[in-house]
Structure formats: C-alpha cells, structure tokens
Design an enzyme around this catalytic site. Structure first.
Site, short mmCIF file in Angstrom:
data_model
loop_
_atom_site.label_atom_id
_atom_site.label_comp_id
_atom_site.label_asym_id
_atom_site.label_seq_id
_atom_site.Cartn_x
_atom_site.Cartn_y
_atom_site.Cartn_z
N ALA A 266 0.85 -1.19 0.00
CA ALA A 266 0.00 0.00 0.00
C ALA A 266 0.88 1.23 0.00
O ALA A 266 2.11 1.12 -0.01
CB ALA A 266 -0.91 -0.02 1.23
N LYS A 267 0.21 2.37 0.02
CA LYS A 267 0.98 3.62 -0.09
C LYS A 267 1.97 3.79 1.05
O LYS A 267 2.99 4.45 0.89
CB LYS A 267 0.00 4.78 -0.18
CG LYS A 267 -0.67 4.69 -1.56
CD LYS A 267 -1.73 5.65 -1.89
CE LYS A 267 -2.16 5.39 -3.34
NZ LYS A 267 -3.55 5.46 -3.62
#
Ligand code: GLU
Length: 337
Positions: A266-267
């Site tokens: 994820a980010k």
C-alpha cells in the site's frame, strides 16, 4: 441458475487503468496496471487511462502528474487519457472523474426517476451501531437500513430539519452472479456486499461505485483487470450498470502483492514506491521483468519491456493466490545482490 450478469462480449477490446491520485504508485499498483495493460494489448485492444480523483480531500494534482510519469517510465502507454480534455471517439468526455460530475448527476437522476434510490439520513456512527461493524463506512449500509422505508412525510421533515442525506441504491433481494476470468464463478447475496450502498455521500461527493460503473459502461470498457480486494465492489457496479442499461465488462480480479509480513502492499510502503526504486537506480525493465516473473510469463524474471511481453501474456499463467514480495527480491531489484 440465474444468468451471470456479464456474458461474453464480441465488442472490440477496451481495457483501462484507473489510478486514484491519493499517493505515489508502488509495486502493487505497478503489478495491477502492468497486467491490465498486457491483457488488453495481448488481445489487440485499446487502453484508457482514467484518473479517479473524486475524493477532494484525498486527491492531489501532484500525485496525478507523478502517476502519469511513473506509468510512462514503466513503459505503459494509453490510447486516451487525462490529456484528451474533451474526450475521444473511444471515450466521450474528459477522462478525469472530477470533470465528469454532470455525467454522474445525469445517471443519478435517471436512477432516482426510476424509484431505485432513497435518501439515507443516518450518520456513520448510527450505521456502525446498527451493523455492529466497526469498519463500516458511510458508503455501506446494513441490510436493515432504517431509512429504506421512511415515508414521504418523514423524509420531508428530516430534510426540513437540515439533515444531510446520502443517496442509496435500493438493492434487489437477489444474488448477483458473474464469471471472473481469474477467480471463477461468483455469487454475492446483498448481505455479502453490505446491502443498499451509497451513490452519493451526504457531503455531496459522488461515490466510487457509481462513478466507476457509469464510466466503465459509457466508455465501452470490455474488461476490468484489478486487485482481488475490489471483488466485493463488482456486484454493486454490475447493479448500477444493469439499472442504467449499460453493457458490463468482463472482470479479472488478480491476486495481491503482499509484504514479508503478509500485509497488502500500500501507499505506506514508501520503500516500494516506483519513485523510490527509480531514485535508487532501478531500471524499469527490471521491475517489469520481476512482475512478469510473478505473473508466470517470465520464468527467469529477466528484465523486459512491457511490449516484449505482449505475445507471452495469458491470465491462465497467473497464480491464484496472493504473493509476498520478500526483502531479498527488492535487494535483487536494486542490484544489491
Ligand atoms: N481507482 C481505484 C483505486 O485506485 C481502482 C478502481 C478500479 O479499478 O475499479 O483503488
């Protein structure tokens, strides 16, 4: 057995890349976009790039610019994208969701006029209490949404009291079935996807489910390749398309890339952003070659340009389970051993 919602199509193949500009692209995004691109191109299809910047709080212009650069750096291209401000023959209207508000408003008006929607006055907290589901967002409602059966007088008095309402789609009490090109036949009862879902949030922001379904339908998208975390969104998007009379694409929900602890990339995995890898001197062909190795079409994982992989691509080669990206893999990518 009911007929699956998405029957095989004979339309010219159109795939799409649909990034949300809420952060920098990471290896997990590159995986999904590479496969979506390869799938469309391997069938001689066109690729659309649609910027999904509907959430004004989370979307940033700088991320949108960085995403376009990162995708081009990887070697992916598209036939229509955010630069075609007026749209193209393939995809009418700008390919930027924040500029398509009038299209979504028109779709919502049609659903309202058909009696398929209702305003929901519940706060997020009330919905959570009803469902005893701590993570339920405003866009999902428990099956027993108390606002479903309010009468006109009750609705009007709540509106007169200044209560803001989300707009929900009245979901039929029946299962939605579809064939997924990777995950196989799917069947979702309304309770499996949270029941009546929001088309528009109470702050007026159009919901992801409505926007994506309208766009995929209007843009003539024939296949959607995306992470399997979005699988439960598909029955909702199919319902919107059904009610608007839009042809549904074929769906391929692909396994996810996980970190060494089993968490979805994820980010927050900043070290695996394409920008960081580029800054560390990693060539895009190494990333593409590595991802193609995971996809089962490049056994040695040797560097490759996406174009070289088009002839080798097949969804059949794809593993059916999520895959971990280990520290050793990253070290190899950056050339540490
Ligand atoms: N824009 C969505 C995201 O980045 C993806 C939407 C989709 O592929 O349907 O999560």
């Amino acid at each position: 057995m009911t007929r699956p919602e998405n029957t095989p199509s004979t339309r010219p193949v159109v795939g799409r890349l649909a990034p949300s500009p809420t952060g920098l692209l990471h290896l997990g995004n590159a995986w999904a976009f590479l496969l979506a691109w390869l799938s469309a191109r391997s069938q001689g299809g066109r690729v659309l790039l649609r910027m999904e910047d509907l959430d004004p709080q989370r979307s940033r212009r700088a991320f949108a610019d960085a995403i376009l650069q990162d995708l081009a750096w990887l070697g992916l291209d598209w036939d229509a994208g955010p630069d075609n401000a007026g749209g193209t023959e393939v995809a009418p209207g700008p390919l930027v969701q924040s500029r398509r508000g009038h299209i979504y408003a028109g779709a919502i008006t049609r659903l309202e006029a058909a009696g398929l929607t209702y305003p929901c006055f519940c706060s997020r907290k009330e919905l959570r209490q009803l469902a005893s589901a701590p993570n339920l967002g405003e866009e999902e409602a428990p099956r027993a949404d108390p606002c479903r059966n309010l009468d006109t007088a009750e609705r009007e008095s709540l509106l007169a009291a200044g209560r803001h309402a989300a707009l929900r789609l009245r979901c039929p009490d029946e299962a939605i079935t579809f064939d997924d090109a990777v995950m196989g036949p799917q069947r979702f009862a309304p309770g499996d996807f949270g029941g009546d879902f929001a088309l528009r949030r109470s702050d007026g922001v159009v919901a992801y489910q409505l926007a994506v379904a309208v766009d995929d339908g209007i843009m003539g998208v024939t296949e959607v390749v995306r992470g399997r975390d979005l699988l439960p969104s598909t029955p909702r998007q199919l319902l919107v398309m059904r009610f608007l009379g839009l042809a549904a694409p074929r769906y391929a929900h692909i396994p996810l890339l996980l970190d060494a602890d089993g968490e979805r990339l994820a980010k927050r995995h900043a070290s695996l952003s394409l920008a960081t890898l580029r800054a560390r001197g990693v060539e895009p062909a190494r990333i593409v070659g590595y991802l193609a190795g995971l996809a089962g079409i490049n056994p040695a994982g040797s560097p490759a340009h996406p174009r070289e992989l088009v002839g080798r691509f097949s969804l059949k080669a794809l593993p059916r389970t999520d895959m971990r990206v280990m520290e050793d893999d990253v070290a190899r990518l950056v050339g540490e051993h």
